[in-house]
Scaffold this active site. Structure first.
Site, PDB file in Angstrom:
ATOM      1  N   ASP A 153      28.532  35.708  46.433  1.00  0.00           N
ATOM      2  CA  ASP A 153      29.550  36.361  47.246  1.00  0.00           C
ATOM      3  C   ASP A 153      28.864  36.815  48.529  1.00  0.00           C
ATOM      4  O   ASP A 153      28.223  37.861  48.571  1.00  0.00           O
ATOM      5  CB  ASP A 153      30.162  37.542  46.493  1.00  0.00           C
ATOM      6  CG  ASP A 153      31.224  38.250  47.318  1.00  0.00           C
ATOM      7  OD1 ASP A 153      31.330  37.960  48.530  1.00  0.00           O
ATOM      8  OD2 ASP A 153      31.923  39.113  46.758  1.00  0.00           O
TER       9      ASP A 153
ATOM     10  N   LYS B 126      34.858  38.507  56.262  1.00  0.00           N
ATOM     11  CA  LYS B 126      34.339  39.397  57.308  1.00  0.00           C
ATOM     12  C   LYS B 126      33.858  38.654  58.573  1.00  0.00           C
ATOM     13  O   LYS B 126      34.695  38.234  59.361  1.00  0.00           O
ATOM     14  CB  LYS B 126      33.294  40.325  56.700  1.00  0.00           C
ATOM     15  CG  LYS B 126      33.951  41.180  55.588  1.00  0.00           C
ATOM     16  CD  LYS B 126      33.162  42.349  55.070  1.00  0.00           C
ATOM     17  CE  LYS B 126      34.055  43.212  54.197  1.00  0.00           C
ATOM     18  NZ  LYS B 126      33.696  43.275  52.796  1.00  0.00           N
TER      19      LYS B 126
ATOM     20  N   TYR C 227      30.880  44.421  44.351  1.00  0.00           N
ATOM     21  CA  TYR C 227      32.301  44.388  44.669  1.00  0.00           C
ATOM     22  C   TYR C 227      32.653  42.988  45.152  1.00  0.00           C
ATOM     23  O   TYR C 227      31.961  42.432  46.000  1.00  0.00           O
ATOM     24  CB  TYR C 227      32.626  45.413  45.756  1.00  0.00           C
ATOM     25  CG  TYR C 227      34.078  45.446  46.173  1.00  0.00           C
ATOM     26  CD1 TYR C 227      35.061  45.884  45.291  1.00  0.00           C
ATOM     27  CD2 TYR C 227      34.481  45.038  47.446  1.00  0.00           C
ATOM     28  CE1 TYR C 227      36.393  45.916  45.667  1.00  0.00           C
ATOM     29  CE2 TYR C 227      35.811  45.070  47.834  1.00  0.00           C
ATOM     30  CZ  TYR C 227      36.768  45.511  46.933  1.00  0.00           C
ATOM     31  OH  TYR C 227      38.090  45.545  47.315  1.00  0.00           O
TER      32      TYR C 227
HETATM   33  C1  LIG Z   1      34.675  43.069  51.558  1.00  0.00           C
HETATM   34  C2  LIG Z   1      34.181  42.294  50.405  1.00  0.00           C
HETATM   35  C3  LIG Z   1      35.026  41.488  49.634  1.00  0.00           C
HETATM   36  C4  LIG Z   1      36.517  41.487  49.810  1.00  0.00           C
HETATM   37  O1  LIG Z   1      36.918  41.002  51.053  1.00  0.00           O
HETATM   38  P1  LIG Z   1      38.391  41.409  51.587  1.00  0.00           P
HETATM   39  O2  LIG Z   1      38.510  40.638  52.862  1.00  0.00           O
HETATM   40  O3  LIG Z   1      38.373  42.886  51.752  1.00  0.00           O
HETATM   41  O4  LIG Z   1      39.371  40.965  50.570  1.00  0.00           O
HETATM   42  C5  LIG Z   1      34.473  40.686  48.675  1.00  0.00           C
HETATM   43  N1  LIG Z   1      33.154  40.687  48.457  1.00  0.00           N
HETATM   44  C6  LIG Z   1      32.301  41.458  49.152  1.00  0.00           C
HETATM   45  C7  LIG Z   1      30.836  41.381  48.892  1.00  0.00           C
HETATM   46  C8  LIG Z   1      32.790  42.307  50.141  1.00  0.00           C
HETATM   47  O5  LIG Z   1      31.961  43.112  50.797  1.00  0.00           O
END
Ligand SMILES: *Cc1c(COP(=O)(O)O)cnc(C)c1O
Length: 419
Positions: free
Chosen positions: A232, A260, A144
């Protein structure tokens, strides 16, 4: 407001906000029932509108790693707020946070701050395309990367929870240049590919570790094709280690994305890489990227305060508590006849209800979703809040002491026994 039940609040919310929530997984569709409405958090705990107290294993999906309302973070936010909340001009706080990140993460010479993880990955993709002059993007099934159109093909997290393969409203043209391949297998990478984006530890289809050699081989394959490798690290960054997954695995991407943890619980994201690549961004280079609230002084202050609490002793504690919880949960669930694996990588933890640990998305989807939903509610009834979806990670933070972890394990034993 104060005397309303969760059910009443959910009903009111549903009349004003689609599904009553501002992010789908929060609506409890995957587990059933009404979500608890949080009115306050402190350390490892949250309190709902009915005055119930829960041990929180959601921790804003990892963003609040130092615990809710940590005094140092709260003070930093209050001080910043008193000086003004947004200016549309650069602030010194942006330099402080950028310096913290550059100092910790291998390979990052420059970075840009944005407002969410979604913005970070979306901008990183545009940067990779602009830098290479290529269009194709390779992503892994079950990873994701937020909800940008290009990346919303075969996503994990809420997309997995809701059983969606993508999303309505994303035209085929938006994902025409997105190639989706299975996790943990190095795909063919060609000179048509701008970038490969990967969660270095997949944490949105349960928790799946990269197999030995996967990340180094991905690095070499990208190098051979002149394709940029994007990590990511929105979950792994500053959680897995001081320098995130790049440090943990000894593999340096071309671009890393963060979110985060780096906001200390406020909205933020960042993406960075070498000066050469980052110079492709406006105003230095031709790739446009901007944000009215980007580098927001409250978010940078909170992020700096949180990162300062994450010293090497903090990581040792996170590893120890995560290991304790992983071993404890596996033992009590399997002991009660509920086949379970609680995969752990450093301070990242997942829960897979089944016999064999998955290595990619198709296998992850064999987790027993119905059993998870029942276990989730048994745990919630015993005051332990896990994510309301079988594909989310479990988040342990600095406020999760041995006592807290043992209470969770005790609740898990009772929950599993009553299933
Ligand atoms: C949470 C998440 C995102 C998206 O971040 P948001 O602040 O919710 O837009 C992207 N990549 C990973 C791996 C995530 O866990």
């Amino acid at each position: 407001m104060g005397s309303q039940t969760n059910r009443q609040l959910f009903r009111d919310a549903q009349s004003l906000i689609p599904g009553g929530v501002n992010s789908p997984v929060r609506a409890f569709q995957a587990v059933g029932g009404d979500p608890y409405f949080v009115v306050r958090g402190e350390g490892a705990h949250v309190y709902d509108a009915e005055g119930r107290k829960y041990i929180d294993l959601v921790q804003s999906y990892g963003a609040v790693i130092v615990g809710h309302a940590h005094p140092q973070v709260t003070e930093a936010i209050q001080k910043a707020a008193a000086l003004g909340t947004s200016f549309g001009a650069p602030t010194p706080g942006e330099i402080f946070l950028a310096e913290e990140i550059v100092n910790r993460v291998p390979g990052i010479e420059q970075l840009r701050l944005v407002n969410s993880g979604t913005e970070a990955t979306m901008s990183a993709i545009r940067l990779a395309r602009g830098h290479t002059g290529r269009n194709r993007v390779i992503k892994f099934s079950g990873c994701y990367h937020g909800h940008a159109d290009t990346l919303l093909a075969a996503g994990g997290s809420g997309v997995a929870t809701l059983g969606l393969s993508g999303s309505a409203g994303v035209p085929p043209s938006a994902v025409a240049d997105t190639i989706v391949v299975p996790y943990n297998a190095v795909p063919e990478i060609t000179q048509d590919d701008a970038c490969v984006i990967v969660e270095p530890v997949a944490a949105n289809m349960g928790l799946i570790a990269p197999l030995e050699g996967f990340l180094p081989q991905l690095r070499s394959a990208c190098d051979a094709a002149g394709t940029l490798l994007i990590f990511d690290e929105v979950i792994t960054g500053f959680r897995l280690a001081r320098g995130g997954a790049s440090e943990w695995f000894g593999v340096t991407p071309d671009i890393a994305c963060f979110g985060k943890v780096i906001g200390g619980g406020l909205p933020i994201g960042a993406f960075g890489g070498s000066e050469e690549i980052m110079s492709t961004l406006a105003p230095v280079g031709p790739v446009y990227q901007a944000g009215t609230l980007s580098g927001n002084p409250l978010a940078t202050a909170a992020g700096c305060a949180a990162l300062q609490l994450l010293d090497s002793a903090a990581y040792q504690k996170l590893y120890a508590m995560t290991e304790r919880l992983s071993a404890g949960i596996e033992k009590v669930l399997n002991g009660a006849g509920l086949p379970a694996i609680a995969p752990r990588v450093g301070s990242l933890l997942g829960l897979f209800l089944g016999d064999n640990a998955p290595t990619q998305y198709d296998e992850a989807r064999t987790t027993d979703e119905k059993a998870y939903a029942r276990f989730f509610h048994e745990m919630l009834d015993r005051g332990v809040a896990m994510a309301p979806g079988a594909y989310e990670a479990l988040f342990v933070g600095l406020a999760h002491t041995e006592d807290v972890v043992d209470t969770v394990i005790g609740a898990a034993a009772e929950s599993a026994a009553s299933l």
